[in-house]
Design an enzyme around this catalytic site. Structure first.
Site, mmCIF file in Angstrom:
data_model
loop_
_atom_site.group_PDB
_atom_site.id
_atom_site.type_symbol
_atom_site.label_atom_id
_atom_site.label_comp_id
_atom_site.label_asym_id
_atom_site.label_seq_id
_atom_site.Cartn_x
_atom_site.Cartn_y
_atom_site.Cartn_z
ATOM 1 N N ASP A 68 45.660 52.487 58.412
ATOM 2 C CA ASP A 68 45.102 51.243 58.963
ATOM 3 C C ASP A 68 44.676 51.426 60.413
ATOM 4 O O ASP A 68 45.130 50.697 61.305
ATOM 5 C CB ASP A 68 46.120 50.112 58.820
ATOM 6 C CG ASP A 68 46.298 49.695 57.367
ATOM 7 O OD1 ASP A 68 45.321 49.800 56.603
ATOM 8 O OD2 ASP A 68 47.412 49.269 57.004
ATOM 9 N N ASP A 116 41.102 50.425 49.061
ATOM 10 C CA ASP A 116 41.613 49.058 48.925
ATOM 11 C C ASP A 116 40.524 48.081 49.327
ATOM 12 O O ASP A 116 40.493 47.598 50.454
ATOM 13 C CB ASP A 116 42.859 48.903 49.805
ATOM 14 C CG ASP A 116 43.589 47.591 49.556
ATOM 15 O OD1 ASP A 116 43.275 46.907 48.565
ATOM 16 O OD2 ASP A 116 44.480 47.263 50.359
ATOM 17 N N MET A 117 39.623 47.787 48.386
ATOM 18 C CA MET A 117 38.440 46.963 48.681
ATOM 19 C C MET A 117 38.586 45.539 48.175
ATOM 20 O O MET A 117 37.776 44.684 48.514
ATOM 21 C CB MET A 117 37.191 47.586 48.043
ATOM 22 C CG MET A 117 36.792 48.905 48.628
ATOM 23 S SD MET A 117 36.060 48.666 50.252
ATOM 24 C CE MET A 117 36.802 49.979 51.172
ATOM 25 N N LYS A 118 39.558 45.272 47.322
ATOM 26 C CA LYS A 118 39.796 43.922 46.771
ATOM 27 C C LYS A 118 38.480 43.239 46.403
ATOM 28 O O LYS A 118 38.169 42.141 46.864
ATOM 29 C CB LYS A 118 40.574 43.060 47.767
ATOM 30 C CG LYS A 118 41.974 43.606 48.071
ATOM 31 C CD LYS A 118 42.782 42.664 48.920
ATOM 32 C CE LYS A 118 44.187 43.147 49.188
ATOM 33 N NZ LYS A 118 44.266 44.356 50.043
ATOM 34 N N LEU A 119 37.722 43.885 45.520
ATOM 35 C CA LEU A 119 36.396 43.374 45.172
ATOM 36 C C LEU A 119 36.490 42.094 44.337
ATOM 37 O O LEU A 119 37.381 41.948 43.499
ATOM 38 C CB LEU A 119 35.620 44.432 44.372
ATOM 39 C CG LEU A 119 35.367 45.767 45.069
ATOM 40 C CD1 LEU A 119 34.679 46.742 44.108
ATOM 41 C CD2 LEU A 119 34.508 45.575 46.315
ATOM 42 N N ASP A 148 33.379 39.395 42.653
ATOM 43 C CA ASP A 148 31.975 38.952 42.615
ATOM 44 C C ASP A 148 31.611 38.686 41.163
ATOM 45 O O ASP A 148 32.489 38.768 40.284
ATOM 46 C CB ASP A 148 31.072 40.041 43.234
ATOM 47 C CG ASP A 148 29.831 39.456 43.888
ATOM 48 O OD1 ASP A 148 29.202 38.554 43.277
ATOM 49 O OD2 ASP A 148 29.479 39.877 44.993
ATOM 50 N N ALA A 159 28.071 41.460 37.000
ATOM 51 C CA ALA A 159 27.050 42.492 37.143
ATOM 52 C C ALA A 159 27.197 43.229 38.475
ATOM 53 O O ALA A 159 27.014 44.446 38.560
ATOM 54 C CB ALA A 159 25.656 41.868 37.039
ATOM 55 N N THR A 160 27.558 42.473 39.517
ATOM 56 C CA THR A 160 27.694 43.095 40.844
ATOM 57 C C THR A 160 28.944 43.966 40.911
ATOM 58 O O THR A 160 28.921 45.067 41.479
ATOM 59 C CB THR A 160 27.715 41.996 41.926
ATOM 60 O OG1 THR A 160 26.525 41.230 41.802
ATOM 61 C CG2 THR A 160 27.788 42.592 43.319
ATOM 62 N N THR A 201 49.829 38.043 49.112
ATOM 63 C CA THR A 201 51.169 37.620 49.546
ATOM 64 C C THR A 201 51.124 36.803 50.825
ATOM 65 O O THR A 201 52.127 36.225 51.227
ATOM 66 C CB THR A 201 52.088 38.835 49.748
ATOM 67 O OG1 THR A 201 51.372 39.796 50.511
ATOM 68 C CG2 THR A 201 52.526 39.431 48.448
HETATM 69 O O1 C5P Z 1 51.994 48.493 57.888
HETATM 70 P P1 C5P Z 1 52.467 48.072 56.538
HETATM 71 O O2 C5P Z 1 53.410 49.062 55.871
HETATM 72 O O3 C5P Z 1 52.992 46.662 56.502
HETATM 73 O O4 C5P Z 1 51.129 48.115 55.682
HETATM 74 C C1 C5P Z 1 51.049 47.872 54.338
HETATM 75 C C2 C5P Z 1 49.630 48.028 53.845
HETATM 76 O O5 C5P Z 1 49.557 47.377 52.583
HETATM 77 C C3 C5P Z 1 48.575 47.396 54.725
HETATM 78 O O6 C5P Z 1 47.372 48.138 54.544
HETATM 79 C C4 C5P Z 1 48.447 46.007 54.151
HETATM 80 O O7 C5P Z 1 47.191 45.443 54.344
HETATM 81 C C5 C5P Z 1 48.665 46.271 52.665
HETATM 82 N N1 C5P Z 1 49.151 45.144 51.904
HETATM 83 C C6 C5P Z 1 50.323 44.488 52.178
HETATM 84 N N2 C5P Z 1 50.760 43.459 51.413
HETATM 85 C C7 C5P Z 1 50.038 43.066 50.375
HETATM 86 C C8 C5P Z 1 48.862 43.713 50.071
HETATM 87 C C9 C5P Z 1 48.435 44.761 50.854
HETATM 88 O O8 C5P Z 1 51.023 44.826 53.105
HETATM 89 N N3 C5P Z 1 50.476 42.096 49.639
#
Ligand code: C5P
Length: 231
Positions: free
Chosen positions: A11, A61-64, A66, A69-70, A116
């Site tokens: 990150d 980790d793109m969480k798409l 749409d 088709a897209t 979350t």
């Molecule tokens: O720094 P940390 O260990 O908290 O990072 C966890 C990673 O997982 C980050 O990239 C965060 O965006 C991701 N993430 C999360 N909780 C979620 C979904 C994704 O912490 N429910």
């Protein structure tokens, strides 16, 4: 190659810092997560470089989300690059389109259930049906898996219940919100140790800040690995 149950979240804002961090971590991690925060900083180029030049596994980790088709077109494009995991929102029509897009490639489609960061008030604001958020999360996980998702992203609090779903047989559970024993929780509220998450049925754990903010990220990654039970 180190234990790929640990996925380190890179990150950091750009490809230069991402490569620097991966070099410092070296052999202590073999699987990296690259997310939206690095999209404009060369995240996709970093994913390809770590995969092709350094032999790392990559979770994009793109969480798409749409129209079908897209989604299908986007996933077809991403699937050409031999990456490993890709997230989409767990709505069944999105999952089905992503599966169409990935075709016969080895890309694994992971479904996001309910972020979350959302609580019941947020769900009300978003017109999501009434009810207990945990139950809705489980229902979304079951529906996404039934629609063909290769796995789901789950908080440590949900991992065991999702693992117990009949739809989860043979599917992946990937769990963020992990804190090695003795480390700061940061803004994560519902956390588990690496060992607990694996015991609850996670196949992979995602760890970010405890590794990349450490003075010695390689040592931090090795400490996480040391907490995992034998395979
Ligand atoms: O720094 P940390 O260990 O908290 O990072 C966890 C990673 O997982 C980050 O990239 C965060 O965006 C991701 N993430 C999360 N909780 C979620 C979904 C994704 O912490 N429910």
């Amino acid at each position: 190659m180190s234990d790929d149950r640990l996925i380190v979240a890179l990150d950091v804002p750009n490809v230069v810092q991402g490569l620097d961090l991966a070099a410092r971590i070296g052999d202590a991690a073999s699987f990296y997560k690259i997310g939206l925060g690095m999209l404009t900083g060369g995240g996709f180029a970093l994913a390809n470089e770590l995969k092709q030049e350094h032999g790392k596994r990559i979770f994009l980790d793109m969480k798409l989300f749409d129209i079908g088709a897209t989604i299908e077109a986007a996933v077809r494009g991403i699937a050409q690059y031999d990456l490993d995991f890709l997230t989409v929102h767990g709505d069944p029509q999105v999952v089905r389109a992503a599966q169409e897009g990935k075709g016969g490639t080895g890309l694994k489609i992971l479904a996001v259930t309910i972020l979350t960061s959302l609580d019941r008030n947020d769900l009300d604001d978003n017109c999501i049906k009434p009810g207990d958020i945990h139950a809705i999360t489980l229902d979304r996980a079951a529906r996404a898996l039934a629609a063909g998702a290769d796995g789901v992203i789950a908080s440590p609090q949900e991992a065991a219940a999702i693992r117990a779903l009949p739809e989860a047989a043979g599917k992946l559970i990937v769990t963020p919100g992990i804190r090695p024993t003795g480390s700061a929780s940061g803004d994560q509220k519902r956390i588990a140790t690496p060992a607990q998450a694996i015991a609850d049925g996670a196949d992979h754990i995602v760890v970010g800040r405890p590794v990349w903010q450490a003075q010695d990220p390689a040592e931090a990654a090795r400490r996480v690995l040391a907490e995992l039970p034998p395979r």
